[in-house]
Design a protein around this motif. Structure first.
Motif, mmCIF file in Angstrom:
data_model
loop_
_atom_site.group_PDB
_atom_site.id
_atom_site.type_symbol
_atom_site.label_atom_id
_atom_site.label_comp_id
_atom_site.label_asym_id
_atom_site.label_seq_id
_atom_site.Cartn_x
_atom_site.Cartn_y
_atom_site.Cartn_z
ATOM 1 N N ARG A 1 6.480 10.096 2.891
ATOM 2 C CA ARG A 1 6.862 11.349 3.069
ATOM 3 C C ARG A 1 6.024 12.374 2.309
ATOM 4 N N ALA A 2 4.877 12.297 2.730
ATOM 5 C CA ALA A 2 3.583 13.192 2.213
ATOM 6 C C ALA A 2 3.052 13.887 3.184
ATOM 7 N N GLU A 3 1.834 14.494 2.870
ATOM 8 C CA GLU A 3 1.204 15.194 3.825
ATOM 9 C C GLU A 3 -0.191 15.030 3.735
ATOM 10 N N VAL A 4 -0.938 14.633 4.838
ATOM 11 C CA VAL A 4 -2.350 14.664 4.845
ATOM 12 C C VAL A 4 -2.942 15.794 4.799
ATOM 13 N N VAL A 5 -3.901 15.920 3.432
ATOM 14 C CA VAL A 5 -4.837 17.068 3.280
ATOM 15 C C VAL A 5 -6.101 16.989 3.969
ATOM 16 N N VAL B 1 0.884 -1.262 0.032
ATOM 17 C CA VAL B 1 0.050 -0.104 -0.067
ATOM 18 C C VAL B 1 0.944 1.317 -0.096
ATOM 19 N N VAL B 2 1.965 1.218 0.935
ATOM 20 C CA VAL B 2 2.969 2.340 0.603
ATOM 21 C C VAL B 2 3.616 2.564 -0.466
ATOM 22 N N LYS B 3 4.036 1.406 -1.017
ATOM 23 C CA LYS B 3 4.689 1.743 -2.355
ATOM 24 C C LYS B 3 3.620 2.076 -3.519
ATOM 25 N N SER B 4 2.457 1.639 -3.341
ATOM 26 C CA SER B 4 1.353 2.130 -4.367
ATOM 27 C C SER B 4 1.161 3.578 -4.326
ATOM 28 N N ALA B 5 1.187 4.078 -2.655
ATOM 29 C CA ALA B 5 0.899 5.358 -2.654
ATOM 30 C C ALA B 5 2.125 6.156 -3.107
ATOM 31 N N SER B 6 3.249 5.698 -2.780
ATOM 32 C CA SER B 6 4.554 6.518 -3.080
ATOM 33 C C SER B 6 4.757 6.849 -4.572
ATOM 34 N N GLU B 7 4.108 5.652 -5.456
ATOM 35 C CA GLU B 7 4.455 5.685 -6.908
ATOM 36 C C GLU B 7 3.174 6.722 -7.241
ATOM 37 N N ALA B 8 2.223 6.452 -6.675
ATOM 38 C CA ALA B 8 0.935 7.510 -7.386
ATOM 39 C C ALA B 8 1.173 8.897 -7.036
ATOM 40 N N LEU B 9 2.081 9.176 -5.682
ATOM 41 C CA LEU B 9 2.109 10.726 -5.621
ATOM 42 C C LEU B 9 3.288 11.070 -6.239
#
Length: 96
Positions: free
Chosen positions: A70-74, A32-40
């Motif tokens: 290493r993202a931010e929750v909006v 899930v983290v990998k998918s999120a990182s790639e999408a971001l």
């Protein structure tokens, strides 16, 4: 760190995009983290949802993914969340 004006802008932009990330009963896995990182990396702004079979708190899940990617929750609303990570290409022009 986003200020309130930037957060409001990103919330309005997130309303226009589809949900692309789903978190199920396994919770926040490395996949899930990998998918999120790639999408971001590709989109800067993504919308995700937590399925009903996941019993963890939506805010906790969003913050965990954001921290690892290493993202931010909006925003978190209901079972949905929005994450933002600026890229080199700057797709969104944030207000000051």
């Amino acid at each position: 760190m986003l200020n309130s004006k930037q957060r409001a802008y990103l919330k309005s932009e997130a309303a226009k995009i589809d949900t692309i990330l789903q978190v199920g009963k396994a919770g926040v896995t490395p996949e899930v983290v990998k998918s999120a990182s790639e999408a971001l990396a590709a989109r800067e702004l993504i919308k995700g949802c937590v399925l009903d079979n996941c019993f963890d708190d939506v805010r906790n899940i969003a913050e965990t993914i954001a921290g690892r990617a290493r993202a931010e929750v909006v925003q978190t609303i209901g079972r949905r969340f929005v994450l933002y990570k600026p890229s080199d290409k700057q797709r969104y022009t944030l207000p000051k």
